[in-house]
Each structure stands twice: as structure tokens, then as C-alpha cells.
Design a protein around this motif. Structure first.
Motif, PDB file in Angstrom:
ATOM      1  N   ARG A 177      -5.744   3.588   5.708  1.00  0.00           N
ATOM      2  CA  ARG A 177      -5.206   4.646   6.575  1.00  0.00           C
ATOM      3  C   ARG A 177      -5.822   5.977   6.162  1.00  0.00           C
ATOM      4  O   ARG A 177      -6.094   6.202   4.972  1.00  0.00           O
ATOM      5  CB  ARG A 177      -3.689   4.750   6.412  1.00  0.00           C
ATOM      6  CG  ARG A 177      -2.928   3.585   6.981  1.00  0.00           C
ATOM      7  CD  ARG A 177      -1.464   3.654   6.671  1.00  0.00           C
ATOM      8  NE  ARG A 177      -0.939   5.015   6.782  1.00  0.00           N
ATOM      9  CZ  ARG A 177       0.332   5.293   6.992  1.00  0.00           C
ATOM     10  NH1 ARG A 177       1.209   4.333   7.122  1.00  0.00           N
ATOM     11  NH2 ARG A 177       0.739   6.541   7.066  1.00  0.00           N
ATOM     12  N   ALA A 208       0.823  -1.213   0.000  1.00  0.00           N
ATOM     13  CA  ALA A 208       0.000   0.000   0.000  1.00  0.00           C
ATOM     14  C   ALA A 208       0.852   1.255   0.000  1.00  0.00           C
ATOM     15  O   ALA A 208       0.540   2.223  -0.706  1.00  0.00           O
ATOM     16  CB  ALA A 208      -0.933   0.001   1.205  1.00  0.00           C
ATOM     17  N   GLN A 239       4.433   2.766   8.759  1.00  0.00           N
ATOM     18  CA  GLN A 239       4.099   1.703   7.849  1.00  0.00           C
ATOM     19  C   GLN A 239       4.333   0.333   8.464  1.00  0.00           C
ATOM     20  O   GLN A 239       3.702  -0.616   8.086  1.00  0.00           O
ATOM     21  CB  GLN A 239       4.874   1.924   6.563  1.00  0.00           C
ATOM     22  CG  GLN A 239       5.391   0.710   5.912  1.00  0.00           C
ATOM     23  CD  GLN A 239       6.316   1.052   4.783  1.00  0.00           C
ATOM     24  OE1 GLN A 239       6.481   2.183   4.397  1.00  0.00           O
ATOM     25  NE2 GLN A 239       6.935   0.059   4.241  1.00  0.00           N
ATOM     26  N   ASP A 276      -4.943  -0.598   2.395  1.00  0.00           N
ATOM     27  CA  ASP A 276      -4.717  -0.173   3.778  1.00  0.00           C
ATOM     28  C   ASP A 276      -5.505   1.118   3.989  1.00  0.00           C
ATOM     29  O   ASP A 276      -5.080   2.181   3.538  1.00  0.00           O
ATOM     30  CB  ASP A 276      -3.228   0.065   4.009  1.00  0.00           C
ATOM     31  CG  ASP A 276      -2.893   0.435   5.443  1.00  0.00           C
ATOM     32  OD1 ASP A 276      -3.808   0.565   6.280  1.00  0.00           O
ATOM     33  OD2 ASP A 276      -1.689   0.611   5.730  1.00  0.00           O
TER      34      ASP A 276
END
Length: 139
Positions: free
Chosen positions: A109, A77, A138, A107
Motif C-alpha cells: 500500500r 501488514a 485494511q 502489502d
């Protein structure tokens, strides 16, 4: 010239991380070049060199390194996000959007989701918000 060994490559890699943290991307690139020549399969070194190229505003080499990482790790990602930032900075917002969306899907985020929405909402790639790729949390 001192002989290279796996130990010196590890030292060079760690020193390159420190140089990048100290905002010396060109110094990091110089160290990573020898590491990658000796270990072309080392994805971590390629990812670090891609980040250094990005920070040095060497967008084409950054793009190529991020692509190599993604060929090996298509589910990375961060690499998708960073490639999106690189393409965005090169005024290639359509291509960037694809990578932002992949990063957010892999991901979710907040920064990845925001990048995917921002690129989709504006689509103009004006580069106004250019924090650049960092690997932050990460791990």
C-alpha cells in the motif's frame, strides 16, 4: 454487576470501535479489557486495544499488544505498520524501520511504502508526520 456473556462481549467490542472512532481511546480500552480477559485469544480485540493505547499515547502497552497480534499473525501488514508507528513515536526509529519494511513487503500500500522510505531516508524518528495507525481500508 451484570453477568458477562458472549453477547455482551460482542456489544462491548462494537461499542469500543465506536468510541475509538469518536476519539475516546480510554473509553474503548475500558470496554476491551473485559473482552480480552474473557477471550484472550481474540486477536481483533487485541488489535483494537493496541490502536486505542496508541491513540491514548500509551506507547508501551500499544507495543505489547501489537507484538501479541504479530506473534499470532506474523503476516499482518497493518500490525507491522502500526507497531512501526508506535516505535517511531517512541523515538526507536531503527526498530520502526524493520516493521515498516515488513508491512510494505506484505502489502505494498502507498502509505506502508512511504513509511518504509521515510524512515529509511531520514532515520531520525523526529515524529513530525504522526498520523498514527488506523485500519482504514485494511479489510
Amino acid at each position: 454487576m451484570p453477568e458477562s456473556s458472549p453477547e455482551t462481549h460482542v456489544i462491548d467490542f462494537r461499542a469500543a470501535e465506536q468510541l475509538l472512532a469518536a476519539r475516546d481511546p480510554r473509553g474503548a480500552i475500558r470496554l476491551l479489557d473485559s473482552v480480552i480477559i474473557a477471550h484472550p485469544e481474540n486477536t481483533a480485540a487485541r488489535l483494537l486495544r493496541a490502536r486505542a493505547f496508541f491513540l491514548a499515547a500509551q506507547l508501551r502497552p500499544a507495543e505489547l499488544e501489537f507484538q501479541i497480534v504479530l506473534e499470532r499473525e506474523p503476516d499482518n501488514a497493518f500490525a507491522h505498520f502500526a507497531l512501526g508507528r508506535t516505535l517511531e513515536r517512541a523515538d526507536r526509529s531503527e526498530e520502526a524501520l524493520r516493521h515498516f519494511r515488513l508491512a510494505a513487503a506484505l502489502d505494498p500500500r502507498p502509505d506502508y511504502i512511504e513509511a518504509a522510505r521515510f524512515a529509511h531516508d531520514t532515520g531520525d524518528g523526529d515524529g513530525e508526520r504522526d498520523a498514527g495507525p488506523t485500519d482504514g481500508d485494511q479489510e
